[in-house]
Design a protein around this motif. Structure first.
Motif, mmCIF file in Angstrom:
data_model
loop_
_atom_site.group_PDB
_atom_site.id
_atom_site.type_symbol
_atom_site.label_atom_id
_atom_site.label_comp_id
_atom_site.label_asym_id
_atom_site.label_seq_id
_atom_site.Cartn_x
_atom_site.Cartn_y
_atom_site.Cartn_z
ATOM 1 N N GLN A 201 -1.968 15.966 7.159
ATOM 2 C CA GLN A 201 -2.525 17.191 6.586
ATOM 3 C C GLN A 201 -3.602 16.901 5.535
ATOM 4 O O GLN A 201 -4.451 17.754 5.264
ATOM 5 N N ALA A 202 -3.555 15.707 4.933
ATOM 6 C CA ALA A 202 -4.483 15.375 3.848
ATOM 7 C C ALA A 202 -5.741 14.642 4.314
ATOM 8 O O ALA A 202 -6.658 14.419 3.520
ATOM 9 N N LYS A 203 -5.802 14.272 5.587
ATOM 10 C CA LYS A 203 -6.915 13.435 6.067
ATOM 11 C C LYS A 203 -8.282 14.048 5.790
ATOM 12 O O LYS A 203 -9.204 13.369 5.336
ATOM 13 N N LYS A 204 -8.434 15.342 6.064
ATOM 14 C CA LYS A 204 -9.733 15.989 5.866
ATOM 15 C C LYS A 204 -10.112 15.977 4.396
ATOM 16 O O LYS A 204 -11.246 15.652 4.032
ATOM 17 N N ALA A 205 -9.163 16.352 3.517
ATOM 18 C CA ALA A 205 -9.436 16.383 2.075
ATOM 19 C C ALA A 205 -9.867 15.010 1.579
ATOM 20 O O ALA A 205 -10.848 14.889 0.834
ATOM 21 N N ILE A 206 -9.164 13.975 1.996
ATOM 22 C CA ILE A 206 -9.480 12.613 1.561
ATOM 23 C C ILE A 206 -10.889 12.230 1.991
ATOM 24 O O ILE A 206 -11.665 11.673 1.199
ATOM 25 N N HIS A 207 -11.251 12.570 3.218
ATOM 26 C CA HIS A 207 -12.596 12.268 3.731
ATOM 27 C C HIS A 207 -13.669 13.036 2.949
ATOM 28 O O HIS A 207 -14.676 12.454 2.525
ATOM 29 N N VAL A 208 -13.454 14.339 2.752
ATOM 30 C CA VAL A 208 -14.414 15.188 2.030
ATOM 31 C C VAL A 208 -14.645 14.668 0.611
ATOM 32 O O VAL A 208 -15.765 14.704 0.088
ATOM 33 N N LEU A 209 -13.591 14.149 -0.014
ATOM 34 C CA LEU A 209 -13.659 13.697 -1.412
ATOM 35 C C LEU A 209 -14.225 12.284 -1.568
ATOM 36 O O LEU A 209 -14.399 11.811 -2.679
ATOM 37 N N GLY A 210 -14.531 11.644 -0.431
ATOM 38 C CA GLY A 210 -15.151 10.320 -0.486
ATOM 39 C C GLY A 210 -14.204 9.163 -0.285
ATOM 40 O O GLY A 210 -14.563 8.010 -0.534
ATOM 41 N N GLY A 211 -12.994 9.461 0.187
ATOM 42 C CA GLY A 211 -12.003 8.402 0.347
ATOM 43 C C GLY A 211 -11.614 8.145 1.784
ATOM 44 O O GLY A 211 -12.030 8.865 2.692
ATOM 45 N N THR A 212 -10.813 7.116 1.966
ATOM 46 C CA THR A 212 -10.251 6.822 3.279
ATOM 47 C C THR A 212 -8.870 6.183 3.086
ATOM 48 O O THR A 212 -8.659 5.434 2.139
ATOM 49 N N ILE A 213 -7.937 6.525 3.965
ATOM 50 C CA ILE A 213 -6.591 5.947 3.875
ATOM 51 C C ILE A 213 -6.657 4.495 4.330
ATOM 52 O O ILE A 213 -7.057 4.209 5.455
ATOM 53 N N GLU A 214 -6.291 3.585 3.440
ATOM 54 C CA GLU A 214 -6.380 2.153 3.740
ATOM 55 C C GLU A 214 -5.040 1.547 4.142
ATOM 56 O O GLU A 214 -4.972 0.669 4.984
ATOM 57 N N LYS A 215 -3.978 2.027 3.489
ATOM 58 C CA LYS A 215 -2.686 1.382 3.722
ATOM 59 C C LYS A 215 -1.560 2.287 3.254
ATOM 60 O O LYS A 215 -1.711 3.036 2.292
ATOM 61 N N VAL A 216 -0.429 2.220 3.948
ATOM 62 C CA VAL A 216 0.796 2.886 3.500
ATOM 63 C C VAL A 216 1.879 1.824 3.422
ATOM 64 O O VAL A 216 2.226 1.205 4.434
ATOM 65 N N GLU A 217 2.359 1.568 2.224
ATOM 66 C CA GLU A 217 3.397 0.557 1.993
ATOM 67 C C GLU A 217 4.747 1.250 1.886
ATOM 68 O O GLU A 217 5.011 1.997 0.939
ATOM 69 N N LYS A 218 5.629 1.012 2.869
ATOM 70 C CA LYS A 218 6.957 1.614 2.853
ATOM 71 C C LYS A 218 7.987 0.572 2.431
ATOM 72 O O LYS A 218 7.920 -0.575 2.865
ATOM 73 N N PHE A 219 8.920 0.987 1.606
ATOM 74 C CA PHE A 219 9.929 0.049 1.123
ATOM 75 C C PHE A 219 11.133 0.808 0.586
ATOM 76 O O PHE A 219 11.107 2.041 0.442
ATOM 77 N N THR A 220 12.186 0.072 0.289
ATOM 78 C CA THR A 220 13.373 0.632 -0.354
ATOM 79 C C THR A 220 13.476 0.020 -1.742
ATOM 80 O O THR A 220 13.308 -1.195 -1.905
ATOM 81 N N LEU A 221 13.736 0.847 -2.745
ATOM 82 C CA LEU A 221 13.851 0.319 -4.100
ATOM 83 C C LEU A 221 14.983 -0.691 -4.196
ATOM 84 O O LEU A 221 16.008 -0.556 -3.513
ATOM 85 N N VAL A 222 14.790 -1.687 -5.041
ATOM 86 C CA VAL A 222 15.732 -2.805 -5.169
ATOM 87 C C VAL A 222 17.167 -2.326 -5.378
ATOM 88 O O VAL A 222 17.440 -1.487 -6.244
ATOM 89 N N ASP A 223 18.079 -2.848 -4.555
ATOM 90 C CA ASP A 223 19.515 -2.574 -4.661
ATOM 91 C C ASP A 223 19.868 -1.089 -4.518
ATOM 92 O O ASP A 223 20.866 -0.624 -5.076
ATOM 93 N N THR A 224 19.016 -0.322 -3.839
ATOM 94 C CA THR A 224 19.298 1.100 -3.631
ATOM 95 C C THR A 224 18.992 1.463 -2.178
ATOM 96 O O THR A 224 18.479 0.657 -1.419
ATOM 97 N N GLU A 225 19.294 2.707 -1.830
ATOM 98 C CA GLU A 225 18.901 3.240 -0.517
ATOM 99 C C GLU A 225 17.746 4.224 -0.684
ATOM 100 O O GLU A 225 17.447 5.018 0.197
ATOM 101 N N PHE A 226 17.093 4.169 -1.846
ATOM 102 C CA PHE A 226 16.028 5.098 -2.196
ATOM 103 C C PHE A 226 14.721 4.656 -1.524
ATOM 104 O O PHE A 226 14.150 3.634 -1.874
ATOM 105 N N SER A 227 14.279 5.417 -0.522
ATOM 106 C CA SER A 227 13.078 5.024 0.227
ATOM 107 C C SER A 227 11.813 5.547 -0.440
ATOM 108 O O SER A 227 11.798 6.641 -1.012
#
Length: 256
Positions: A201-227
């Motif tokens: 949903q944000a792709k157009k806004a990011i492009h219009v504002l001069g940006g581009t999506i470079e990377k999405v880093e997914k992880f779980t916080l240390v010793d938790t199940e918090f994604s």
């Protein structure tokens, strides 16, 4: 550090805090962040100030030390997954609230220059107290709305990094944050684990504002199940002058 922990002795929480502090140290090691006992002391002082101030104003719903360690301190520092720690950054923490992620980042990376921006003056005054008590330098807290501050020449397109843990959709956040980032810099948004729909949903806004999506880093916080997800947006060109739009518009009517 032992002296700092003793402040909590009368509350019967010293031993529990020691365990949580060990968890924090383990988390720092997993993130490969070197630390000193002085830095751990600063985190303890910050926690104490946060809990005391939280009694008279709403700063955080998370108050147990173990939870603060996991969901505020380590979460804030997870930014290291995307940045080059050999660089010195001029960083803006937009919608910083109680100082996250800006204060933890400043404690661990004192060479970074950091600006904390929040729309509520009471929070800004608290952050200035924290900065003074922790004897932090090259960091300031400023009161203002993103839509207005991003139009000021001293802030617009001046930052290497803009980060935000603010709760808002990515399209609106991009309009608040990207105008502050210099071309070649990055906006990094802290998001929950499931971020695909929001990204789409944000792709157009990011492009219009001069940006581009470079990377999405997914992880779980240390010793938790918090994604968690860190969304890295690179600034490729200057943001058009009409953005951000006037106060309130980006959240009510995101760019589609």
């Amino acid at each position: 550090m032992e002296d700092s922990l003793k402040k909590f002795q009368d509350k019967g929480t010293e031993s529990k805090m020691k365990i949580s502090l060990e968890k924090f140290q383990n988390g720092l090691e997993q993130l490969e962040i070197p630390y000193t006992s002085q830095q751990l002391d600063q985190f303890l002082i910050f926690y104490e100030m946060l809990i005391e101030k939280n009694k008279v104003m709403n700063l955080t719903a998370i108050t147990e030390f173990e939870d603060v360690v996991e969901k505020h301190f380590l979460d804030s520092l997870s930014l290291v997954k995307l940045v080059d720690l050999k660089r010195k950054y001029y960083l803006l923490d937009l919608g910083t609230g109680a100082g996250f992620p800006g204060i933890p980042l400043k404690i661990m990376f004192p060479e970074w220059k950091i600006l904390l921006l929040d729309s509520l003056n009471k929070r800004v005054l608290f952050l200035r107290e924290v900065i003074g008590e922790l004897k932090l330098s090259d960091i300031s807290a400023v009161h203002g709305r993103a839509e207005e501050m991003a139009r000021k020449p001293e802030y617009r397109e001046h930052f290497d990094l803009c980060v935000s843990r603010a709760v808002a959709n990515l399209s609106s956040l991009s309009e608040y944050c990207i105008p502050f980032v210099k071309p070649g810099g990055k906006f990094i948004s802290y998001k929950s684990g499931e971020v695909e729909e929001e990204l789409d949903q944000a792709k157009k806004a990011i492009h219009v504002l001069g940006g581009t999506i470079e990377k999405v880093e997914k992880f779980t916080l240390v010793d938790t199940e918090f994604s968690r997800s860190l969304v890295q947006i690179g600034k490729k060109k200057k943001t058009p002058k009409q953005y951000p739009r006037k106060a309130g518009v980006p959240s009510k009517d995101p760019i589609k």
